[in-house]
Motif scaffolding. Structure first.
Motif, PDB file in Angstrom:
ATOM      1  N   ASP A  15       0.727  -1.120   0.022  1.00 20.41           N
ATOM      2  CA  ASP A  15       0.095   0.094  -0.050  1.00 20.41           C
ATOM      3  C   ASP A  15       0.931   1.062  -0.162  1.00 20.41           C
ATOM      4  OD1 ASP A  15      -2.481  -1.395   0.012  1.00 20.41           O
ATOM      5  OD2 ASP A  15      -2.074  -1.610   2.229  1.00 20.41           O
ATOM      6  N   GLN A  46       3.093  -0.898   4.264  1.00 21.65           N
ATOM      7  CA  GLN A  46       2.345   0.550   3.991  1.00 21.65           C
ATOM      8  C   GLN A  46       3.350   1.553   4.027  1.00 21.65           C
ATOM      9  OE1 GLN A  46      -0.916   0.241   6.858  1.00 21.65           O
ATOM     10  NE2 GLN A  46      -2.022  -1.485   6.100  1.00 21.65           N
ATOM     11  N   MET A  85       5.573  -0.442   8.233  1.00 21.39           N
ATOM     12  CA  MET A  85       4.752   0.713   7.944  1.00 21.39           C
ATOM     13  C   MET A  85       5.556   2.106   8.487  1.00 21.39           C
ATOM     14  SD  MET A  85       1.034  -0.329   9.524  1.00 21.39           S
ATOM     15  CE  MET A  85       1.488  -0.218  11.147  1.00 21.39           C
TER      16      MET A  85
END
Length: 157
Positions: A15, A46, A85
């Motif tokens: 993502d 992410q 992340m």
């Protein structure tokens, strides 16, 4: 019941958010950035990448690293497992100036900085000489796999 394929690779979901709060000519495309991020991240991730101006780059560096100048890339890691992340912030005027000063193409220098930042998100660092040597070797390997030149070559090419 089907037998799972033990040779199957884990899902690599990325993502990726790319924001250009500072827009300029020759900034990389989302497709280029995705390729560079994919070359570094080992699994699901992410990641948000933002291109900023000098004032915002300086403010972020002052607030988070207590250094009163704009730097090329800032890494903000949040998690490494089970999903990587984090955020990367590139100060575009600094990136452009460094590429010119170092005799590197803007694309190559930007790729290197994104790779460098992605490694920071994964816990790599260069505080000691040994850490720096290991991180630089990893960066060289990733750049070579992408068909890009050694970012630490003295001639910049």
């Amino acid at each position: 019941m089907p037998i799972p394929n033990q040779d199957a690779k884990p899902v690599r979901r990325l993502d990726l958010s790319v924001r250009y709060t500072f827009k300029a000519d020759k900034q990389p495309t989302r497709a280029q950035i995705r390729q560079w991020v994919r070359a570094v991240e080992p699994g699901a991730a992410q990641v948000a990448i933002c291109f900023v101006d000098t004032a915002e780059g300086r403010e972020l560096n002052a607030n988070y690293r207590h250094k009163d100048y704009a730097t090329n890339v800032l890494s903000f890691p949040y998690e490494t497992e089970p999903v990587l992340m984090g955020d990367l912030v590139l100060c575009w005027p600094v990136v452009e100036r460094e590429a010119l000063d170092q005799g590197k193409s803007l694309e190559t220098h930007t790729a290197h900085l994104i790779i460098h930042g992605m490694l920071h998100l994964q816990g790599w660092d260069h505080e000691t000489d040994e850490e720096a040597e290991q991180m630089e070797a990893e960066e060289r390997e990733i750049m070579a796999a992408l068909g890009l030149p050694d970012p630490y070559a003295l001639d910049g090419h």
